[in-house]
Write an enzyme that holds these catalytic residues in place. Structure first.
Site, PDB file in Angstrom:
ATOM      1  N   GLU A   1       0.025   3.430   1.605  1.00  0.00           N
ATOM      2  CA  GLU A   1       0.235   4.409   2.654  1.00  0.00           C
ATOM      3  C   GLU A   1       1.780   4.184   3.641  1.00  0.00           C
ATOM      4  OE1 GLU A   1      -1.967   5.770   6.152  1.00  0.00           O
ATOM      5  OE2 GLU A   1      -2.428   5.908   4.254  1.00  0.00           O
TER       6      GLU A   1
ATOM      7  N   SER B   1       0.818  -1.187  -0.289  1.00  0.00           N
ATOM      8  CA  SER B   1      -0.160  -0.063  -0.081  1.00  0.00           C
ATOM      9  C   SER B   1       0.417   1.427  -0.022  1.00  0.00           C
ATOM     10  CB  SER B   1      -0.977  -0.108   1.334  1.00  0.00           C
ATOM     11  OG  SER B   1      -1.179   0.759   1.710  1.00  0.00           O
TER      12      SER B   1
ATOM     13  N   TYR C   1      -1.896   0.231  10.829  1.00  0.00           N
ATOM     14  CA  TYR C   1      -2.258   0.074   9.382  1.00  0.00           C
ATOM     15  C   TYR C   1      -0.961  -0.094   8.641  1.00  0.00           C
ATOM     16  CZ  TYR C   1      -3.887  -0.903   4.751  1.00  0.00           C
ATOM     17  OH  TYR C   1      -3.842  -1.356   3.592  1.00  0.00           O
TER      18      TYR C   1
END
Ligand code: NAP
Ligand code: GDD
Length: 325
Positions: free
Chosen positions: A127, A125, A149
């Site tokens: 992220e 990801s 996460y």
């Protein structure tokens, strides 16, 4: 050529549904791993449910995963399952680590012990870039995660690379930037907005409460992004790729366009609510997918503007039957 078998973890999620469609179209036998639930979670794949085989397993449970890989004998595994909602990762950080980080090792361990020739895709990801160290972000940009996460996804990314380097597994990590669709979960901002706009337009809701409108994301269409996943496993050698549109927009931009798609003025309905602020924010993401373009021949087909409009129109269609007479 004999029919290929793909095992998808997370098949009931947004990406799992689009990937299953694509692989069925490519002639694969598609097997989906689902965890036991007391309610029906097949809504996103209801239209293809008869074409998919289901096996029951959980990212938390090594023996179920190993038994599945052994019984299904897949040529390719797409590990899409995860606790994928960033705010939940602060309230359930350990569980997020178990699913989103260690879960990857469990699937890789099954590959290594059953058949190291199975090709493996890991859903990494953007992220992971978090507080970005370089703009635009590419495969070589250093990571600086801003949520449990993001931290868990970095573990998943590196364990994938480690199994490639340690055991010669064809294991790839796709670093995907945000991708959305009418099948997106309603807790994510884009779908929360398209659903809210439709409800307001139809008289089912009065206002839309959101958090940080200044955050910027590189948003694409999920149907385009699953094609990149598949392409990564069709290459002569395993490698990692950024998948993105190269354009970034603020949450405010998304809001403005979404309300405009329903002929509404967003400023009359949107309320900023600090309850939706995050302990640490990812301010701006924008990806450089030139490697995916060069090596996979991948590029996105759906524009940001079309994505927003499609999502709003889909929610209007879905909710119209519930509108007051
Ligand atoms: P999603 O809609 O939240 O789907 C997550 C899937 O994981 C669901 O099928 C869920 O099953 C399954 N799952 C969760 N915990 C599990 C467990 N313990 N055992 C087995 N299955 C479990 O996510 P998505 O948007 O499709 O994203 C797919 C993957 O890509 C995720 O790993 C996500 O982190 C990653 N990713 C997404 C984006 C994006 O913008 N969408 C960007 C980069 C990376 P249930 O139906 O039972 O809950
Ligand atoms: N969810 C949500 N709800 N987000 C809001 C809201 C709100 O009411 N208001 C503003 N935002 C802002 C968030 O603060 C964040 O900066 C941005 O909108 C996007 O939030 P999400 O849609 O929840 O997605 P995300 O970027 O945190 O994470 C998604 O993309 C990642 C890829 O970068 C998820 O799909 C992750 O699983 C994925 O890895």
């Amino acid at each position: 050529m004999s029919q290929k078998t793909a095992l998808i973890t997370g098949i009931t999620g947004q990406d799992g549904s689009y990937l299953a469609e694509l692989l069925l179209k490519e002639g694969y036998r598609v097997v989906g791993m689902t965890r036991r639930s007391s309610t029906d979670v097949h809504e996103r794949i209801a239209h293809i449910v008869d074409e998919i085989e289901f096996v029951s397993g959980d990212l938390l449970d090594q023996s179920s995963i190993t038994a599945i890989v052994s019984a299904v004998r897949p040529d390719e595994i797409y590990n899409l399952a995860a606790q994928s909602f960033v705010p939940t990762s602060w309230t359930q950080p350990v569980l997020t680590g178990e699913f989103t980080a260690l879960g990857v090792t469990r699937v890789l361990e099954a590959v290594r012990s059953v058949n190291p020739k199975i090709k493996f895709y890991q859903a990494s990801s953007s992220e992971m870039f978090g507080k970005v160290q370089e703009t635009p972000q590419r495969e070589t940009t250093p990571f600086y995660p801003r949520s449990p996460y993001g931290v868990a996804k970095i573990y998943g990314h590196w364990i994938t690379i480690n199994y490639r380097e340690s055991y010669d597994v064809f294991a790839v990590s796709g670093i995907l930037f945000n991708h959305e669709s009418a099948r997106r979960g309603k807790e994510f901002v884009t779908r929360k907005i398209s659903d809210g706009v439709a409800r307001i337009k139809l008289g089912l809701q009065q206002e839309l409460r959101l958090g940080n409108l200044d955050a910027q994301r590189d948003w694409g269409f999920a149907g385009d992004y699953v094609r990149a996943m598949w392409l990564m496993l069709q290459q002569p050698r395993p490698d990692d790729y950024v998948v993105a549109t190269g354009r970034t927009h603020s949450v405010r931009d998304f809001v403005r366009l979404a309300f405009a798609a329903a002929d509404l003025d967003w400023e009359r309905y949107v309320v900023v609510d600090p309850r939706f602020y995050r302990p640490a924010e990812v301010d701006v993401l924008v990806g450089d997918a030139s490697k995916a373009y060069r090596e996979l021949g991948w590029e996105p087909e759906v524009s940001f503007e079309r994505l927003v409009e499609t999502m709003v129109l889909a929610d209007l269609d879905r909710l119209r039957p519930f509108a007051p007479a």
